[in-house]
Scaffold this motif. Structure first.
Motif, PDB file in Angstrom:
ATOM      1  N   ILE A   1       0.850  -1.193   0.000  1.00  0.00           N
ATOM      2  CA  ILE A   1       0.000   0.000   0.000  1.00  0.00           C
ATOM      3  C   ILE A   1       0.884   1.241   0.000  1.00  0.00           C
ATOM      4  N   ASN A   2       0.763   2.031  -1.027  1.00  0.00           N
ATOM      5  CA  ASN A   2       1.527   3.272  -1.134  1.00  0.00           C
ATOM      6  C   ASN A   2       0.667   4.419  -0.608  1.00  0.00           C
ATOM      7  N   VAL A   3       0.967   4.864   0.606  1.00  0.00           N
ATOM      8  CA  VAL A   3       0.223   5.956   1.227  1.00  0.00           C
ATOM      9  C   VAL A   3       0.924   7.261   0.862  1.00  0.00           C
ATOM     10  N   VAL A   4       0.254   8.097   0.072  1.00  0.00           N
ATOM     11  CA  VAL A   4       0.888   9.317  -0.442  1.00  0.00           C
ATOM     12  C   VAL A   4       0.036  10.535  -0.147  1.00  0.00           C
ATOM     13  N   MET A   5       0.737  11.681  -0.049  1.00  0.00           N
ATOM     14  CA  MET A   5       0.083  12.967   0.105  1.00  0.00           C
ATOM     15  C   MET A   5       0.133  13.696  -1.232  1.00  0.00           C
ATOM     16  N   GLU A   6      -0.785  14.634  -1.418  1.00  0.00           N
ATOM     17  CA  GLU A   6      -0.803  15.403  -2.659  1.00  0.00           C
ATOM     18  C   GLU A   6       0.544  16.083  -2.861  1.00  0.00           C
ATOM     19  N   GLY A   7       1.111  15.917  -4.050  1.00  0.00           N
ATOM     20  CA  GLY A   7       2.418  16.478  -4.344  1.00  0.00           C
ATOM     21  C   GLY A   7       3.511  15.434  -4.353  1.00  0.00           C
TER      22      GLY A   7
END
Length: 605
Positions: free
Chosen positions: A43-49
């Motif tokens: 699971i790749n948990v990413v924030m905007e940007g």
């Protein structure tokens, strides 16, 4: 595994539907085995940007997925866009798997913990595994504080994760025999196992999984992927930069520090990506493309010659050093790079004084850096970006004057990101440890947050604070920089051999817009240089904080707004001109983005 550990040899049924897989690619094949193999969700948990397009999976996660699949384990890749809200966290927590893997970084820790807590509430028997270089040194601390997390892989993860999955397939949850892992013993104490040797033969690894490219946005005219695809042609780094922790982690493992894939293996992957997925724009994320020395330069020659021989339509970004391409014949090599599709070159210069170059552990001298930049400007083939640390722990007003003068000489003061760049202190870099010894380190309250540092010169620290977090505090600066970078990309990529038909179609109209842009670039470069020097003068004269703040709000507000309107008009005009040809944008359009840490202006000093 040691000799006493039972090894697991999964069996599988042949799947004839995969017979048409591209050469060199290891496809995902469904398998039947007895007993059933444990399933893994990465699971790749990413924030905007932190991604250019929504299907962009970190290259490390892609490598893990393909390696596990090549050994018959079912692996699901999932993108969790945490900044989009609660629903994304919930969806990730509902994935069905036996093992869940997360890559930690400095901005996603809390969201990873949120997803993991929901997974454990629903499936308490599931194993949660962490990885990623940024927090590896804090693995014991993280596991001790968070019972949600079962273990953390450190170093190159392919063989370590495979061994974990094999042990779980045999019903063994104890990780004592597994090299390269920090884990929680049954009695609760945390154990760091010895490191695993580095992978010597990178050609032995399958290409990273690219599931997401199947659904990536495509240009309606040419069908190409509208996004940049990351690739690694090597692992490791031969340099000793004091602000970087790459070599710290690499040297935890035994083996040759720098390892390169063979030219054929690299170009085979490019061929898969261009033919199967119609990808066009690539980011070679190696520490430096031409490493290690003359053999490395020959390797790049062979890669480029093979790209040309196979006629692959590619546009590539690479990293290079300031001292490595100054020998006779190197200019010809750079021209070959361009013919093969290298359009963007990032040169790690870092400082404008010999003292700071030495402090950062750089091998190049000021003279070498200047010679390299003048040569690149003379041949005028690439969009050249420089890696530059304007502000660092040992900055002084005098060194900042040297830095801004150096950048002015190179005509680089128009770029707000590089004029304002403040060193981000990474744990386990040499600089981190030296600042700790000097009692100038400010540890973060939480392990996932960045450590900070104290400047030697209070005046330089005031100037650094004035510029630090610029994009987060003044949105105009971020948008202006996006327009700068996007237009520069248009300029270089339209000169790529595969875009010759587009260049011919836009002709003199694009050249006229380019001329306007370059004139604006020079004008704004002078304006920003003069403002930077003005701030130095104000601080040196002991100005009040109120005056400094007022000065910044006027420059980053009103002055930037007037320039932003001009940059925006030029970029939109160029974009409209190219789109009007109806020839496709997948090999020419690059939309710039910065990480969440930069966008939100996370404090560094």
């Amino acid at each position: 595994m040691d000799a006493k550990t039972e090894t697991f040899q999964p069996t599988s049924l042949h799947d004839p539907s995969q017979a048409d897989a591209m050469p060199g690619e290891r496809p995902y094949r469904p398998h039947i085995s007895r007993p059933p193999l444990p399933t893994l969700s990465l699971i790749n948990v990413v924030m905007e940007g932190d991604y250019q397009f929504e299907q962009e999976v970190p290259i490390g996660i892609g490598h893990l997925a393909s390696f596990l699949r090549a050994h018959d384990f079912p692996v699901l890749l999932h993108q969790c866009f945490a900044s989009q809200g609660e629903e994304q966290i919930h969806l990730a927590s509902q994935l069905a798997a036996d093992v869940y893997g997360f890559q930690l970084n400095m901005v996603n820790y809390l969201n990873v913990r949120d997803v993991a807590s929901r997974i454990k509430a629903r499936r308490p028997e599931a194993m949660v595994i962490l990885g990623g270089p940024f927090l590896s040194s804090l693995a014991e601390q993280i596991l001790a504080a968070e019972p949600l997390f079962d273990c953390m892989v450190y170093g190159e993860g392919e063989h370590t994760l495979l061994e974990i999955m094999q042990r779980l397939a045999l019903g063994q949850r104890e990780m004592a025999p597994v090299a390269g892992v920090v884990w929680r013993h049954a009695d609760g104490h945390i154990v760091r196992n010895p490191p695993r040797p580095l992978i010597a033969d990178l050609d032995s690894l399958p290409f990273p999984a690219r599931d997401s490219l199947e659904t990536a946005a495509r240009d309606p005219n040419d069908g190409g992927v509208l996004g940049s695809v990351r690739m690694l042609t090597s692992r490791g780094c031969i340099a000793q930069c004091t602000f970087c922790s790459v070599n710290f982690y690499t040297r935890l493992q035994k083996g040759k520090v720098w390892r390169g894939r063979s030219p054929k293996n690299v170009v085979d992957e490019l061929e898969v990506l261009t033919q199967k997925y119609r990808a066009r724009i690539f980011n070679f994320s190696d520490s430096s493309f031409e490493d290690p020395g003359r053999k490395g330069k020959q390797r790049t020659r062979e890669i480029c010659e093979d790209i040309i021989r196979r006629r692959l339509p590619v546009s590539i970004k690479v990293y290079m050093r300031g001292d490595s391409l100054l020998e006779p014949g190197d200019e010809d090599l750079l021209r070959l790079w361009k013919r093969a599709g290298v359009d963007v070159v990032i040169v790690g210069l870092e400082a404008g004084s010999e003292q700071e170059l030495a402090y950062y552990g750089k091998r190049a001298t000021i003279a070498q850096n200047v010679a390299t930049m003048h040569m690149l400007k003379r041949i005028d083939l690439f969009y050249v970006i420089i890696g530059f640390i304007m502000f660092g722990p040992n900055s002084t007003i005098a060194s900042l004057r040297q830095n801004i003068a150096f950048m002015r000489e190179l005509e680089w003061t128009d770029n707000p990101n590089q004029v304002s760049c403040t060193l981000m202190l990474i744990r386990d870099s040499a600089l981190y440890h030296s600042l700790k010894e000097e009692d100038r380190l400010i540890e973060a309250e939480n392990p996932w947050e960045l450590p900070r540092y104290r400047f030697l010169d209070p005046g330089a620290e005031r100037v650094a604070r004035h510029w630090d977090g610029l994009f987060g505090r003044y949105p105009n600066t971020l948008e202006l920089n996006h327009n700068q970078v996007n237009f520069e990309n248009l300029i270089t990529r339209i000169n790529n051999p595969m875009n010759a038909h587009i260049k011919e179609a836009v002709g003199d109209r694009f050249e006229a817009l380019k001329g306007e842009y370059l004139a604006l670039k020079r004008e704004f470069g002078v304006t920003q240089h003069d403002y930077f020097v003005h701030v130095l003068d104000l601080v040196e004269d002991g100005c009040t904080d109120a005056l400094l703040k007022q000065t910044g709000e006027q420059f980053f507000g009103d002055v930037y707004a007037s320039y932003l309107a001009r940059y925006r008009r030029l970029f939109e005009s160029a974009l409209t001109l190219i789109e009007g040809t109806k020839l496709g944008m997948s090999g020419i359009l690059f939309l710039n983005f910065y990480s969440h840490a930069i966008n939100k202006g996370i404090t560094r000093v």
